[in-house]
Design an enzyme around this catalytic site. Structure first.
Site, PDB file in Angstrom:
ATOM      1  N   GLY A 180     -16.589 -12.826  -1.345  1.00 37.30           N
ATOM      2  CA  GLY A 180     -17.864 -13.208  -1.963  1.00 37.30           C
ATOM      3  C   GLY A 180     -18.508 -14.387  -1.252  1.00 37.30           C
TER       4      GLY A 180
ATOM      5  N   GLU B 100     -10.716  -7.689  -2.104  1.00 34.29           N
ATOM      6  CA  GLU B 100      -9.561  -7.067  -2.760  1.00 34.29           C
ATOM      7  C   GLU B 100      -9.966  -6.276  -4.002  1.00 34.29           C
ATOM      8  OE1 GLU B 100      -6.152  -9.684  -3.306  1.00 34.29           O
ATOM      9  OE2 GLU B 100      -5.141  -8.196  -4.564  1.00 34.29           O
TER      10      GLU B 100
ATOM     11  N   ARG C 291       5.739  -3.953   4.319  1.00 31.89           N
ATOM     12  CA  ARG C 291       6.225  -4.597   3.096  1.00 31.89           C
ATOM     13  C   ARG C 291       6.877  -3.631   2.129  1.00 31.89           C
ATOM     14  NH1 ARG C 291       0.999  -8.571   2.391  1.00 31.89           N
ATOM     15  NH2 ARG C 291       1.586  -9.872   4.159  1.00 31.89           N
TER      16      ARG C 291
ATOM     17  N   SER D  10       5.530 -16.676   3.104  1.00 32.00           N
ATOM     18  CA  SER D  10       4.709 -15.789   3.943  1.00 32.00           C
ATOM     19  C   SER D  10       5.508 -14.803   4.788  1.00 32.00           C
ATOM     20  CB  SER D  10       3.872 -16.647   4.878  1.00 32.00           C
ATOM     21  OG  SER D  10       3.299 -15.849   5.870  1.00 32.00           O
TER      22      SER D  10
ATOM     23  N   ARG E 243      -0.778  -2.084   2.068  1.00 28.91           N
ATOM     24  CA  ARG E 243      -1.565  -2.900   2.998  1.00 28.91           C
ATOM     25  C   ARG E 243      -0.645  -3.574   4.005  1.00 28.91           C
ATOM     26  NH1 ARG E 243      -2.637  -8.279   3.367  1.00 28.91           N
ATOM     27  NH2 ARG E 243      -1.968  -8.866   1.282  1.00 28.91           N
TER      28      ARG E 243
ATOM     29  N   LEU F 137     -12.975 -15.402  -0.232  1.00 26.42           N
ATOM     30  CA  LEU F 137     -13.404 -15.104   1.139  1.00 26.42           C
ATOM     31  C   LEU F 137     -14.425 -13.985   1.187  1.00 26.42           C
ATOM     32  CD1 LEU F 137     -10.180 -15.694   3.199  1.00 26.42           C
ATOM     33  CD2 LEU F 137     -12.376 -16.870   3.383  1.00 26.42           C
TER      34      LEU F 137
ATOM     35  N   HIS G 197       5.602  -7.527  -2.446  1.00 25.77           N
ATOM     36  CA  HIS G 197       5.873  -8.261  -1.202  1.00 25.77           C
ATOM     37  C   HIS G 197       7.356  -8.625  -1.139  1.00 25.77           C
ATOM     38  CE1 HIS G 197       5.538 -11.111   2.007  1.00 25.77           C
ATOM     39  NE2 HIS G 197       4.229 -10.979   2.076  1.00 25.77           N
TER      40      HIS G 197
END
Ligand SMILES: Cc1cc2nc3c(=O)[nH]c(=O)nc-3n(C[C@H](O)[C@H](O)[C@H](O)COP(=O)(O)OP(=O)(O)OC[C@H]3O[C@@H](n4cnc5c(N)ncnc54)[C@H](O)[C@@H]3O)c2cc1C
Length: 667
Positions: free
Chosen positions: A46, A454, A338, A285, A464, A44, A267
């Site tokens: 680049g 990232e 998280r 997710s 994050r 996403l 996570h």
């Protein structure tokens, strides 16, 4: 040695970016066609940068190791992308997104960058909608939102559990338009293996064609690194198998400083490790925490009976369940950030309440959401006398619409139906907040070498927030780099084409060849994976969710010894000039074996706990992270030294003028 200058513009925070944009040099449109830019990585970050820079008129060459930009790891992003649009009218604002992000990052991110990110966030959604990204919409056709951890508003835009894929298709279509116009040359199945510096400026790369093995020189006026995160230094992570640190590490060795390498995100909602032969972990997710409730049994004997298969989770009564996040953090409940959720799950499992065979799992339960949605639906359809089974079926339909693909994925992997029995989850390595240090313009300490997405360290501090990585990658690529790179390139309009036959290019190519040949001719006997696994064990055991001085000192020594052993005894079959997956892996693992040592060193030096960096020595009585703002309110910026233990630490002081620095509380 480069001097650390973050180039943060003067002025009030809400005007910095606007003023900066209006003052920086831009390249005249007629001159852009004489300027070449190399972009390494077409995820996403680049992909969006490539499309935007080519649209502006620059000549862009892109590189990725997959067979199509569409297969970048960004495709895996499930839950969504944040933006301060306040579509829900729930009090969201640019300031609130900025505030949540700085607080979520435990006050270890650069204020000016985060504010800019929040400002730009709304444009991203407009851009993507214009590209046709099918974001979820509500019954009335308006864009829908859901909530993610660490915030009390609903600002996450999503496309089922496939947000990354849909955004990537948008960026890829935009790239394709430029490929068709001849403004982008896309080199797929190509891996960048070194950066070329000429007269102190980044002027090109050495890349290997992964199909033929050919090694080639590519020149440009500027180089952009957009190669994603390095979570795979832990071997097991939710990252795609190919994710690596090679490009970031190679530029580090050529002079780009590396920031906060130890800031890793673990996570909380991943499918637990099942055994020793596993090579990949799968994320469930965070969006599932909108509706799922996390619990373990209150009684150790119940947990033990579940582990031994004598009880099922559904046998445990409501009164005997410990919804530990709701208990410990009543305001944010299951939606704490998280790092907080992960530590709380680990704490319960360490205390003996874990619910799978390894003792390392907690439940994520949708039962109450299924019944709640079912009742709402039954009320709407007027069938108020529905049986429990009918209500359940209606509720399952709602859950299926929201998270169907995630539930299906879980069932395929765990062989359990999550509509009927709670999912089992456990924390796993997921994202790296650390990365290549960049200034406000996203330039590294090497002039002309940029780093976005990232791969850089920029916006997330020590932790994050969910759905903020896609936001950052696209902010960098669509809206920030296209301005800031122009400022640099405006000085290059008279330079002309950069030749790739100079001694710097020839030397860099030679050194890449020699390095790869050494792997092939190394008459070792052990597989690359065996080393990667060992490295992962050290990293997870001593540099993972909880770290301490003794473990970190041991980790540095063990990683150094493992690296030496690797170079003596690794076996890489095949040859250089053909497709050779083992050679690719060997090259990546050798970089991980160097990064790992710096990672441990960074974690050792930071004698505080903050965000995902939890030093056992620095915790409160309730087990919460204890920061030391007096001594550690800085970004740790490392300068490379061939002996990694001697890497030099520079400190970028963090100054907060627009937010009160407090102890983070989600209670
Ligand atoms: C399972 C999962 C789910 C996630 N869900 C979300 C979410 O819902 N919301 C959110 O905000 N974030 C999410 N994230 C995080 C987010 O997906 C990533 O941070 C983001 O996609 C990274 O994008 P990127 O463009 O920086 O890198 P990537 O998408 O990783 O792309 C890296 C690119 O670099 C190329 N590359 C790498 N090394 C080289 C090399 N040496 N030579 C040539 N090319 C190279 C690759 O081919 C690729 O094109 C998730 C992450 C995971 C693991």
């Amino acid at each position: 040695m480069a001097i650390l200058n973050s180039k943060i513009p003067e002025g009030p925070i809400s005007e910095k970016w606007t003023n900066h944009k209006s003052k920086i040099n831009l390249v005249n449109p007629a001159n852009k066609r004489h300027l070449d830019i190399i972009i390494v990585g077409t995820g996403l970050a680049g992909g969006s940068a490539a499309a935007s820079l080519a649209e502006l008129g620059y000549n862009v060459k892109t590189f990725c190791y997959q067979d199509s930009p569409r297969r970048a790891h960004s495709i895996a992003a499930q839950g969504g992308i944040n933006a301060a649009k306040n579509y829900q009218g729930d009090g969201d604002s640019i300031y609130r997104l900025f505030y949540d992000t700085v607080k979520g990052g435990d006050y270890r991110s650069r204020e000016a960058n985060v504010y800019r990110l929040a400002e730009v966030s709304a444009n991203i959604i407009d851009q993507c909608v214009a590209q046709g990204v099918p974001f979820a919409r509500d019954y009335g056709g308006l864009l829908d939102n859901r909530s993610f951890g660490g915030v009390q508003v609903s600002r996450t835009f999503y496309a089922k559990g496939q947000t990354g894929q849909q955004l990537l298709l948008g960026a890829y279509s935009a790239m394709n338009r430029q490929i068709h116009r001849g403004k982008i040359r896309s080199f797929t199945r190509h891996e960048m293996l070194d950066l070329v510096i000429v007269d102190g400026k980044a002027r090109g790369i050495i890349a290997r064609n992964m199909v033929t093995g050919e090694i080639a020189r590519h020149s440009a006026h500027a180089v952009v690194i957009a190669t994603g995160g390095y979570g795979n230094v832990f071997f097991l992570s939710t990252n795609a198998m190919g994710c690596n640190v090679t490009a970031g590490w190679k530029i580090h060795k050529k002079g780009a400083f590396f920031a906060n390498p130890c800031f890793t995100q673990i996570h909380p909602t991943c499918i637990p490790v099942s055994g020793d032969n596993q090579s990949k972990l799968t994320l469930m997710s965070e969006s599932l925490r909108n509706d799922g409730r996390i619990w373990v049994p209150k009684k150790k004997e119940d947990a033990k009976a579940i582990r031994e298969g004598q009880l099922k989770p559904t046998d445990i009564s409501e009164a005997d369940r410990d919804y530990f996040l709701e208990r410990r953090y009543p305001s944010f409940g299951n939606l704490v950030p998280r790092d907080v959720a992960s530590r709380a799950a680990k704490e319960r499992c360490d205390e003996g309440y874990g619910v799978n065979i390894t003792g390392e799992a907690v439940f994520l339960d949708f039962d109450s959401a299924i019944m709640r949605y079912g009742k709402e639906k039954a009320n709407i359809s007027g069938s108020t006398n529905s049986s429990d089974n009918e209500i359940r079926a209606l509720g399952e339909g709602v859950i299926e619409q929201k998270y169907g693909n995630l539930f299906q994925m879980y069932e395929k992997i765990a062989d359990e139906n999550p509509y009927k029995t709670p999912m089992k989850i456990y924390p796993a390595v997921h994202y790296t907040m650390g990365g290549v240090w960049v200034d406000y313009n996203l330039m590294t300490t090497i002039p002309g070498c940029y780093c976005i997405g990232e791969a850089n360290f920029s916006d997330h501090g020590a932790n994050r927030l969910g759905a903020s990585a896609l936001m950052q990658g696209l902010a960098d690529g669509y809206f920030i780099l296209p301005y800031t790179i122009g400022d640099y390139l405006s000085g290059d309009i008279l330079v002309g084409k950069i030749p790739n036959d100079t001694r710097e290019f020839i030397a860099a190519e030679e050194s890449v060849k020699n390095r790869l040949e050494q792997f092939i001719s190394n008459n070792g006997s052990k597989s690359v994976d065996s080393y990667h696994k060992k490295l992962g064990k050290i990293m997870w055991g001593k540099c993972g969710m909880a770290r301490n001085k003794k473990g970190l000192e041991e980790a540095q020594k063990e990683i150094r010894a493992l690296r030496e052993d690797f170079h003596k005894n690794v076996k890489v079959p095949g040859d250089l000039y053909s497709k050779n997956g083992e050679l690719e892996k060997a090259s990546r693992v050798s970089d991980f074996l160097e990064l790992g040592e710096l990672f441990a060193k960074d974690a050792l030096e930071r004698e505080e706990s903050c965000g995902g960096h939890f030093r056992e020595e620095y915790q409160s009585e309730e087990g919460e992270a204890v920061r030391d703002d007096k001594n550690f309110s800085f970004t740790a910026v490392w300068e490379y030294k061939p002996d990694i233990s001697k890497s030099k630490l520079h400190k970028e002081k963090l100054v907060y003028g627009n937010i009160e620095v407090k102890t983070r509380s989600y209670k």
